[in-house]
Write a protein that holds these residues in place. Structure first.
Motif, PDB file in Angstrom:
ATOM      1  N   LEU A  37       0.844  -1.205   0.000  1.00  0.00           N
ATOM      2  CA  LEU A  37       0.000   0.000   0.000  1.00  0.00           C
ATOM      3  C   LEU A  37       0.876   1.251   0.000  1.00  0.00           C
ATOM      4  O   LEU A  37       1.668   1.479   0.920  1.00  0.00           O
ATOM      5  N   ILE A  38       0.744   2.040  -1.059  1.00  0.00           N
ATOM      6  CA  ILE A  38       1.341   3.384  -1.094  1.00  0.00           C
ATOM      7  C   ILE A  38       0.170   4.323  -0.858  1.00  0.00           C
ATOM      8  O   ILE A  38      -0.727   4.424  -1.700  1.00  0.00           O
ATOM      9  N   ASP A  39       0.133   4.978   0.313  1.00  0.00           N
ATOM     10  CA  ASP A  39      -1.112   5.673   0.677  1.00  0.00           C
ATOM     11  C   ASP A  39      -1.220   7.100   0.124  1.00  0.00           C
ATOM     12  O   ASP A  39      -2.228   7.764   0.324  1.00  0.00           O
ATOM     13  N   GLY A  40      -0.178   7.576  -0.572  1.00  0.00           N
ATOM     14  CA  GLY A  40      -0.237   8.913  -1.186  1.00  0.00           C
ATOM     15  C   GLY A  40       0.343   9.998  -0.309  1.00  0.00           C
ATOM     16  O   GLY A  40       0.588  11.122  -0.780  1.00  0.00           O
ATOM     17  N   LYS A  41       0.550   9.680   0.981  1.00  0.00           N
ATOM     18  CA  LYS A  41       1.036  10.695   1.915  1.00  0.00           C
ATOM     19  C   LYS A  41       2.332  10.261   2.618  1.00  0.00           C
ATOM     20  O   LYS A  41       3.247  11.051   2.792  1.00  0.00           O
ATOM     21  N   SER A  42       2.375   8.982   3.000  1.00  0.00           N
ATOM     22  CA  SER A  42       3.559   8.481   3.717  1.00  0.00           C
ATOM     23  C   SER A  42       4.742   8.347   2.765  1.00  0.00           C
ATOM     24  O   SER A  42       4.562   8.175   1.560  1.00  0.00           O
ATOM     25  N   VAL A  44       6.931   5.894   3.018  1.00  0.00           N
ATOM     26  CA  VAL A  44       7.219   4.475   2.767  1.00  0.00           C
ATOM     27  C   VAL A  44       5.924   3.681   2.561  1.00  0.00           C
ATOM     28  O   VAL A  44       4.871   4.040   3.095  1.00  0.00           O
ATOM     29  N   ALA A  45       6.075   2.611   1.792  1.00  0.00           N
ATOM     30  CA  ALA A  45       4.934   1.730   1.535  1.00  0.00           C
ATOM     31  C   ALA A  45       4.754   0.791   2.732  1.00  0.00           C
ATOM     32  O   ALA A  45       5.692   0.544   3.481  1.00  0.00           O
ATOM     33  N   ARG A  46       3.523   0.292   2.909  1.00  0.00           N
ATOM     34  CA  ARG A  46       3.260  -0.740   3.918  1.00  0.00           C
ATOM     35  C   ARG A  46       2.863  -2.018   3.181  1.00  0.00           C
ATOM     36  O   ARG A  46       2.411  -1.956   2.044  1.00  0.00           O
ATOM     37  N   HIS A  47       3.018  -3.145   3.870  1.00  0.00           N
ATOM     38  CA  HIS A  47       2.726  -4.428   3.211  1.00  0.00           C
ATOM     39  C   HIS A  47       1.621  -5.181   3.934  1.00  0.00           C
ATOM     40  O   HIS A  47       1.395  -4.971   5.128  1.00  0.00           O
ATOM     41  N   ASN A  48       0.943  -6.035   3.170  1.00  0.00           N
ATOM     42  CA  ASN A  48      -0.130  -6.892   3.698  1.00  0.00           C
ATOM     43  C   ASN A  48      -1.146  -6.102   4.537  1.00  0.00           C
ATOM     44  O   ASN A  48      -1.294  -6.323   5.733  1.00  0.00           O
ATOM     45  N   GLN A  49      -1.804  -5.181   3.871  1.00  0.00           N
ATOM     46  CA  GLN A  49      -2.791  -4.340   4.534  1.00  0.00           C
ATOM     47  C   GLN A  49      -4.204  -4.736   4.106  1.00  0.00           C
ATOM     48  O   GLN A  49      -4.402  -5.279   3.013  1.00  0.00           O
ATOM     49  N   VAL A  50      -5.152  -4.443   4.978  1.00  0.00           N
ATOM     50  CA  VAL A  50      -6.556  -4.636   4.639  1.00  0.00           C
ATOM     51  C   VAL A  50      -7.262  -3.282   4.742  1.00  0.00           C
ATOM     52  O   VAL A  50      -7.188  -2.614   5.773  1.00  0.00           O
ATOM     53  N   ILE A  51      -7.897  -2.904   3.632  1.00  0.00           N
ATOM     54  CA  ILE A  51      -8.625  -1.626   3.593  1.00  0.00           C
ATOM     55  C   ILE A  51     -10.113  -1.963   3.645  1.00  0.00           C
ATOM     56  O   ILE A  51     -10.606  -2.738   2.815  1.00  0.00           O
ATOM     57  N   VAL A  83      -1.265  -1.110  -4.240  1.00  0.00           N
ATOM     58  CA  VAL A  83      -2.496  -0.324  -4.180  1.00  0.00           C
ATOM     59  C   VAL A  83      -2.137   1.128  -3.872  1.00  0.00           C
ATOM     60  O   VAL A  83      -1.282   1.392  -3.010  1.00  0.00           O
ATOM     61  N   LEU A  84      -2.759   2.051  -4.591  1.00  0.00           N
ATOM     62  CA  LEU A  84      -2.478   3.491  -4.407  1.00  0.00           C
ATOM     63  C   LEU A  84      -3.798   4.263  -4.430  1.00  0.00           C
ATOM     64  O   LEU A  84      -4.820   3.732  -4.886  1.00  0.00           O
ATOM     65  N   PRO A  85      -3.757   5.544  -4.026  1.00  0.00           N
ATOM     66  CA  PRO A  85      -4.954   6.373  -4.210  1.00  0.00           C
ATOM     67  C   PRO A  85      -5.175   6.612  -5.703  1.00  0.00           C
ATOM     68  O   PRO A  85      -4.203   6.600  -6.474  1.00  0.00           O
ATOM     69  N   GLY A  86      -6.411   6.867  -6.113  1.00  0.00           N
ATOM     70  CA  GLY A  86      -6.676   7.280  -7.491  1.00  0.00           C
ATOM     71  C   GLY A  86      -5.811   8.489  -7.816  1.00  0.00           C
ATOM     72  O   GLY A  86      -5.586   9.358  -6.968  1.00  0.00           O
ATOM     73  N   LEU A  87      -5.310   8.538  -9.058  1.00  0.00           N
ATOM     74  CA  LEU A  87      -4.376   9.596  -9.447  1.00  0.00           C
ATOM     75  C   LEU A  87      -5.135  10.863  -9.862  1.00  0.00           C
ATOM     76  O   LEU A  87      -6.304  10.807 -10.249  1.00  0.00           O
ATOM     77  N   ILE A  88      -4.418  11.988  -9.782  1.00  0.00           N
ATOM     78  CA  ILE A  88      -4.998  13.298 -10.121  1.00  0.00           C
ATOM     79  C   ILE A  88      -4.133  13.940 -11.198  1.00  0.00           C
ATOM     80  O   ILE A  88      -2.932  14.137 -10.996  1.00  0.00           O
ATOM     81  N   ASP A  89      -4.722  14.243 -12.355  1.00  0.00           N
ATOM     82  CA  ASP A  89      -4.025  15.037 -13.368  1.00  0.00           C
ATOM     83  C   ASP A  89      -4.552  16.464 -13.238  1.00  0.00           C
ATOM     84  O   ASP A  89      -5.729  16.729 -13.496  1.00  0.00           O
TER      85      ASP A  89
END
Ligand SMILES: [Zn+2]
Length: 437
Positions: A37-42, A44-51, A83-89
């Motif tokens: 999980l790349i959350d868009g703000k942190s 570093v990435a985290r692993h094995n997450q449940v959203i 997994v990442l947040p939806g991107l913004i152009d």
């Protein structure tokens, strides 16, 4: 009459297809298992997450081992994906289509195409953006299609067509001599791709008109033509005066909205900053004073690097020299702004680039010029959300945010180009694409 069942059968299939396309289902609870999980703000990435999603919002995020899965939840297994947040152009033109000179270039849009054709093509543009994982666009003017973006936005929000969240700027503003159509007989009263104003009164009136018809942002062209000057420098023709821009900025800020200024460099760029604009678009030639002023005023920088590597004229022509100079000065300005700490957002100017090309092509340009892959991702997620005053709502995978979530099979921090291959797209809790098995 004998063949009637065929018609009925075909209609059922057709309507179901349309329904499936434009109205994906929203579940009460959805679980996304994220391998990375790349959350868009942190950083570093985290692993094995449940959203865990409740409807269209993110409710919680936890380690897979600790997660409590609600009964009856729909499970999306992205445990082998990132997994990442939806991107913004933050800089698009849904009403432009690349404008091939061989197909009539820019002018043919305004002179020959019915608005319905342009709207139909814009419908395809927004769908393409969404399929590529761009769940939000700041669309910076309709290029002669009037308030067409208001209609496309309403069609998306009404669920009639698939598309990203749109922040729209309607007609845009420039001055007499500051926007095409150009080069026609002076006796002809030609339509233009932006609303042209002269003087602070007309400037304020144009902003009021656009805001009252639904503009989320006001777009202003602060420079227009550019060429290589006698000392080999890039020169850009300035358009609005500081007084004209100040009237627009004052009016727009009064409505709680912001002003985006197209500005290459020189006089027009400095007028844009003196006039208090909120974002500099392109900013090809940022001198030290401009960078200092952007830092002081908190001005956003939307560089749109990709656009300046397209359609170069032959090298031995004035246009060809200018095209190469534009890219060359941009390659100096971007790292200077980056290292000074200017707030940079991801934007492509796609529409100027054909919609058939990948939007994520901007990421490798940013990384090649010194931005870290994680910062490039943030520029298209949490940073862009901040500019749009949607901090915590979009551009982040965090509790309370809208469920705008994408998935890729590779690790984009290791290979930023992998963002050109988004395989899972959820917007507002609904799945619009899922090729991850
Ligand atoms: Zn543009």
């Amino acid at each position: 009459m004998k063949n009637c069942w065929w018609i009925v059968f075909a209609t059922v299939i057709c309507c179901n297809a349309q329904e499936n396309n434009s109205s994906p289902v929203l579940h009460a609870f959805t679980i996304i298992r994220a391998g990375t999980l790349i959350d868009g703000k942190s950083d570093v990435a985290r692993h094995n997450q449940v959203i865990i999603l409740r409807g269209n919002r993110i409710e919680s995020i936890s380690d897979a081992t600790a997660a409590k899965v609600p009964d009856g939840a729909v499970v999306m297994d992205l445990s082998h994906a990132t997994v990442l947040p939806g991107l913004i152009d933050a800089h698009t033109h849904i009403f432009l289509q690349g404008e091939e000179p061989a197909q009539g270039g820019y002018d043919v849009n305004i002179l020959k195409y019915p608005l319905a054709l342009r709207a139909a093509r814009a419908t395809v543009s927004v769908r393409r953006a969404l399929e590529q994982g761009f769940t939000t666009l700041r669309d910076l003017e309709t290029e002669g299609a009037g308030y067409g973006d208001v209609g496309i936005k309403a069609a998306i929000e009404g669920g009639y067509i698939p598309g990203p969240r749109l922040f729209i700027s309607t007609r845009a503003i420039s001055t007499t001599g500051g926007y095409p159509l150009e080069g026609y007989a002076p006796e002809l009263d030609m339509p233009t791709g932006a609303q042209l104003i002269d003087g602070p009164v007309e400037a304020r009136k144009a902003a009021r008109e656009q805001l009252s018809h639904g503009a989320d942002w006001i777009k202003v062209y602060m420079t227009h033509r550019s060429w290589v000057g006698k000392n080999g420098e890039l020169v850009s023709q300035p358009t609005l005066t500081v007084e004209e821009l100040k009237a627009i900025v004052d009016e727009t800020h009064g409505w709680g909205k912001k002003v985006a200024c197209h500005a290459y460099g020189g006089i027009g760029l400095h007028r844009a900053l003196d006039g208090g604009c909120d974002s500099i678009e392109h900013g090809l030639d940022l001198d030290d004073a401009a960078i200092a002023q952007m830092l002081k005023q908190g001005t956003w920088y939307c560089p749109t690097l990709s656009a300046y590597y397209h359609d170069w004229a032959p090298a031995d022509t004035p246009e060809g020299e200018r095209d190469r100079k534009r890219a060359a000065v941009h390659e100096v300005s971007f790292p200077k702004a980056l290292h000074a700490g200017v707030k940079i957002v991801f934007g492509t100017d796609i529409g100027g680039i054909p919609w058939s090309e990948p939007i994520a092509q901007e990421f490798p340009h940013m990384v090649d010029l010194g931005m870290s892959p994680m910062d490039a991702i943030k520029s298209a997620t949490s940073r862009a959300a901040e500019m749009l005053d949607m901090q915590g709502q979009i551009g982040v995978v965090a509790p309370g945010a809208y469920a705008d979530i994408i998935g890729v099979m590779e690790d984009p921090v290791r290979d930023i180009k992998s963002l050109q291959n988004v395989q899972f797209v959820m917007k507002d809790g609904k799945i619009f694409r899922n090729e991850i098995k």
